[in-house]
Motif scaffolding. Sequence first.
Motif, PDB file in Angstrom:
ATOM      1  N   ALA A 137       0.841  -1.207   0.000  1.00 30.55           N
ATOM      2  CA  ALA A 137       0.000   0.000   0.000  1.00 30.55           C
ATOM      3  C   ALA A 137       0.872   1.252   0.000  1.00 30.55           C
ATOM      4  CB  ALA A 137      -0.938  -0.006   1.211  1.00 30.55           C
ATOM      5  N   ILE A 138       1.926   1.254   0.799  1.00 29.31           N
ATOM      6  CA  ILE A 138       2.841   2.399   0.836  1.00 29.31           C
ATOM      7  C   ILE A 138       3.487   2.597  -0.537  1.00 29.31           C
ATOM      8  CG2 ILE A 138       5.029   3.251   1.800  1.00 29.31           C
ATOM      9  CD1 ILE A 138       4.163   1.838   4.469  1.00 29.31           C
ATOM     10  N   LYS A 139       3.903   1.510  -1.160  1.00 38.67           N
ATOM     11  CA  LYS A 139       4.566   1.596  -2.463  1.00 38.67           C
ATOM     12  C   LYS A 139       3.616   2.003  -3.590  1.00 38.67           C
ATOM     13  CE  LYS A 139       7.504  -1.747  -3.479  1.00 38.67           C
ATOM     14  NZ  LYS A 139       8.118  -3.094  -3.568  1.00 38.67           N
ATOM     15  N   ASN A 140       2.353   1.625  -3.489  1.00 36.03           N
ATOM     16  CA  ASN A 140       1.413   1.852  -4.595  1.00 36.03           C
ATOM     17  C   ASN A 140       0.552   3.103  -4.460  1.00 36.03           C
ATOM     18  OD1 ASN A 140       2.106  -0.406  -6.198  1.00 36.03           O
ATOM     19  ND2 ASN A 140       1.104  -1.721  -4.699  1.00 36.03           N
ATOM     20  N   ARG A 141       0.503   3.715  -3.292  1.00 34.79           N
ATOM     21  CA  ARG A 141      -0.274   4.944  -3.126  1.00 34.79           C
ATOM     22  C   ARG A 141       0.382   6.064  -3.925  1.00 34.79           C
ATOM     23  NH1 ARG A 141      -0.758   9.768  -1.862  1.00 34.79           N
ATOM     24  NH2 ARG A 141       1.457   9.916  -1.452  1.00 34.79           N
ATOM     25  N   ARG A 142      -0.418   6.848  -4.606  1.00 30.11           N
ATOM     26  CA  ARG A 142       0.084   7.948  -5.433  1.00 30.11           C
ATOM     27  C   ARG A 142      -0.628   9.232  -5.058  1.00 30.11           C
ATOM     28  NH1 ARG A 142       3.300   5.262  -5.764  1.00 30.11           N
ATOM     29  NH2 ARG A 142       3.991   3.807  -7.306  1.00 30.11           N
ATOM     30  N   SER A 143      -0.001  10.338  -5.389  1.00 27.43           N
ATOM     31  CA  SER A 143      -0.653  11.644  -5.274  1.00 27.43           C
ATOM     32  C   SER A 143      -1.561  11.802  -6.485  1.00 27.43           C
ATOM     33  CB  SER A 143       0.390  12.760  -5.236  1.00 27.43           C
ATOM     34  OG  SER A 143       1.125  12.695  -4.033  1.00 27.43           O
ATOM     35  N   VAL A 144      -2.863  11.815  -6.237  1.00 30.18           N
ATOM     36  CA  VAL A 144      -3.869  11.876  -7.299  1.00 30.18           C
ATOM     37  C   VAL A 144      -4.437  13.295  -7.335  1.00 30.18           C
ATOM     38  CG1 VAL A 144      -6.112  11.001  -8.051  1.00 30.18           C
ATOM     39  CG2 VAL A 144      -4.430   9.429  -7.068  1.00 30.18           C
ATOM     40  N   ARG A 145      -4.396  13.897  -8.531  1.00 31.50           N
ATOM     41  CA  ARG A 145      -4.908  15.258  -8.691  1.00 31.50           C
ATOM     42  C   ARG A 145      -6.096  15.337  -9.645  1.00 31.50           C
ATOM     43  NH1 ARG A 145       0.560  15.270  -8.338  1.00 31.50           N
ATOM     44  NH2 ARG A 145       1.459  16.523  -6.652  1.00 31.50           N
ATOM     45  N   ASN A 146      -6.464  14.198 -10.233  1.00 34.31           N
ATOM     46  CA  ASN A 146      -7.590  14.149 -11.171  1.00 34.31           C
ATOM     47  C   ASN A 146      -8.603  13.126 -10.662  1.00 34.31           C
ATOM     48  OD1 ASN A 146      -6.571  15.949 -13.342  1.00 34.31           O
ATOM     49  ND2 ASN A 146      -4.926  14.431 -13.373  1.00 34.31           N
ATOM     50  N   TYR A 147      -9.839  13.599 -10.490  1.00 39.73           N
ATOM     51  CA  TYR A 147     -10.882  12.763  -9.899  1.00 39.73           C
ATOM     52  C   TYR A 147     -12.084  12.654 -10.828  1.00 39.73           C
ATOM     53  CZ  TYR A 147      -8.040  13.816  -5.865  1.00 39.73           C
ATOM     54  OH  TYR A 147      -6.979  13.965  -5.023  1.00 39.73           O
ATOM     55  N   LYS A 148     -12.817  11.553 -10.681  1.00 40.41           N
ATOM     56  CA  LYS A 148     -14.084  11.385 -11.391  1.00 40.41           C
ATOM     57  C   LYS A 148     -15.084  12.314 -10.707  1.00 40.41           C
ATOM     58  CE  LYS A 148     -13.109   6.612 -12.598  1.00 40.41           C
ATOM     59  NZ  LYS A 148     -13.464   5.205 -12.410  1.00 40.41           N
ATOM     60  N   GLU A 149     -15.449  13.371 -11.408  1.00 39.20           N
ATOM     61  CA  GLU A 149     -16.294  14.408 -10.817  1.00 39.20           C
ATOM     62  C   GLU A 149     -17.734  13.949 -10.560  1.00 39.20           C
ATOM     63  OE1 GLU A 149     -15.637  18.489 -12.316  1.00 39.20           O
ATOM     64  OE2 GLU A 149     -14.175  17.511 -13.630  1.00 39.20           O
ATOM     65  N   ASP A 150     -18.171  12.897 -11.254  1.00 35.87           N
ATOM     66  CA  ASP A 150     -19.556  12.435 -11.113  1.00 35.87           C
ATOM     67  C   ASP A 150     -19.710  11.337 -10.060  1.00 35.87           C
ATOM     68  OD1 ASP A 150     -18.082  10.617 -12.604  1.00 35.87           O
ATOM     69  OD2 ASP A 150     -19.756  10.074 -13.899  1.00 35.87           O
ATOM     70  N   GLN A 151     -18.650  10.992  -9.375  1.00 30.69           N
ATOM     71  CA  GLN A 151     -18.706   9.897  -8.415  1.00 30.69           C
ATOM     72  C   GLN A 151     -18.467  10.420  -7.001  1.00 30.69           C
ATOM     73  OE1 GLN A 151     -16.374   6.613  -9.745  1.00 30.69           O
ATOM     74  NE2 GLN A 151     -17.287   5.194  -8.295  1.00 30.69           N
ATOM     75  N   VAL A 152     -19.495  10.383  -6.166  1.00 28.58           N
ATOM     76  CA  VAL A 152     -19.382  10.865  -4.785  1.00 28.58           C
ATOM     77  C   VAL A 152     -18.650   9.834  -3.927  1.00 28.58           C
ATOM     78  CG1 VAL A 152     -21.505  12.259  -4.952  1.00 28.58           C
ATOM     79  CG2 VAL A 152     -21.601   9.942  -4.027  1.00 28.58           C
ATOM     80  N   VAL A 153     -18.067  10.316  -2.860  1.00 29.61           N
ATOM     81  CA  VAL A 153     -17.435   9.423  -1.883  1.00 29.61           C
ATOM     82  C   VAL A 153     -18.503   9.085  -0.846  1.00 29.61           C
ATOM     83  CG1 VAL A 153     -15.627   9.183  -0.150  1.00 29.61           C
ATOM     84  CG2 VAL A 153     -15.164  10.439  -2.266  1.00 29.61           C
ATOM     85  N   GLU A 154     -18.739   7.803  -0.675  1.00 27.74           N
ATOM     86  CA  GLU A 154     -19.780   7.331   0.231  1.00 27.74           C
ATOM     87  C   GLU A 154     -19.464   7.731   1.672  1.00 27.74           C
ATOM     88  OE1 GLU A 154     -17.941   5.559  -1.845  1.00 27.74           O
ATOM     89  OE2 GLU A 154     -19.207   4.391  -3.182  1.00 27.74           O
ATOM     90  N   GLU A 155     -20.519   8.020   2.434  1.00 25.58           N
ATOM     91  CA  GLU A 155     -20.361   8.411   3.841  1.00 25.58           C
ATOM     92  C   GLU A 155     -19.639   7.346   4.659  1.00 25.58           C
ATOM     93  OE1 GLU A 155     -20.901  11.393   5.275  1.00 25.58           O
ATOM     94  OE2 GLU A 155     -21.423  12.072   3.253  1.00 25.58           O
ATOM     95  N   GLU A 156     -19.872   6.070   4.327  1.00 21.94           N
ATOM     96  CA  GLU A 156     -19.207   4.979   5.042  1.00 21.94           C
ATOM     97  C   GLU A 156     -17.689   5.049   4.846  1.00 21.94           C
ATOM     98  OE1 GLU A 156     -21.614   4.283   2.564  1.00 21.94           O
ATOM     99  OE2 GLU A 156     -23.261   4.253   4.004  1.00 21.94           O
ATOM    100  N   LYS A 157     -17.274   5.440   3.656  1.00 22.19           N
ATOM    101  CA  LYS A 157     -15.837   5.553   3.385  1.00 22.19           C
ATOM    102  C   LYS A 157     -15.241   6.776   4.084  1.00 22.19           C
ATOM    103  CE  LYS A 157     -15.558   2.745  -0.745  1.00 22.19           C
ATOM    104  NZ  LYS A 157     -15.056   2.605  -2.120  1.00 22.19           N
TER     105      LYS A 157
END
Length: 182
Positions: free
Chosen positions: A8-28
């Motif tokens: 997970a440490i090796k594969n996590r990236r700084s992401v600056r582009n997101y899917k604008e139509d997809q909300v992040v669920e409250e559970e997450k």
Amino acid sequence: MSNEVIEAIKNRRSVRNYKEDQVVEEEKIALLLEAIRWSPSWANTQCWEVIVVKDQEIKKALQQTLPKGNPARDAILKAPVLLAMCAQLKKAGYYKGAAPTKFGDWFMFDLGIATQSLCLAAHSLGLGTVIVGLFEHDKAKEILKVPEGCEVVVLVPVGYPEKIPSAPKRKEIKEFTHYDRF
């Protein structure tokens, strides 16, 4: 030898582009906050305060605190959630009102740990993040109505990645490791 935390440490990236139509669920979002909650801190002081920002107008105002050339500027608006990681001052690294170590207030250290926990938890949930530290902190504090005695340390956009960037080059272990003495 494989290890899921190391991966997970090796594969996590700084992401600056997101899917604008997809909300992040409250559970997450709740799981991200739980990851912060269980982060280690100086003498368990837990000096963090987190502001969950979804309001687009507030995000627009915060975007204006980033310099024009900051590559995370668009991420502030495109990510469905923005977490403002704040610190209570004079709590971490203090005993009886005094900072006994050379480094004084440890809020940056504790917020760094909590932010890393947040980013790794987000990665494990299929979410992307980027840690934004270059902005007008005092202006962000004003926008977010952060009280005296607390500071906005970093802004973390959170969302579903539109694309995952490739890994940047890393130093070899031998380039930064010393044994017994520097």
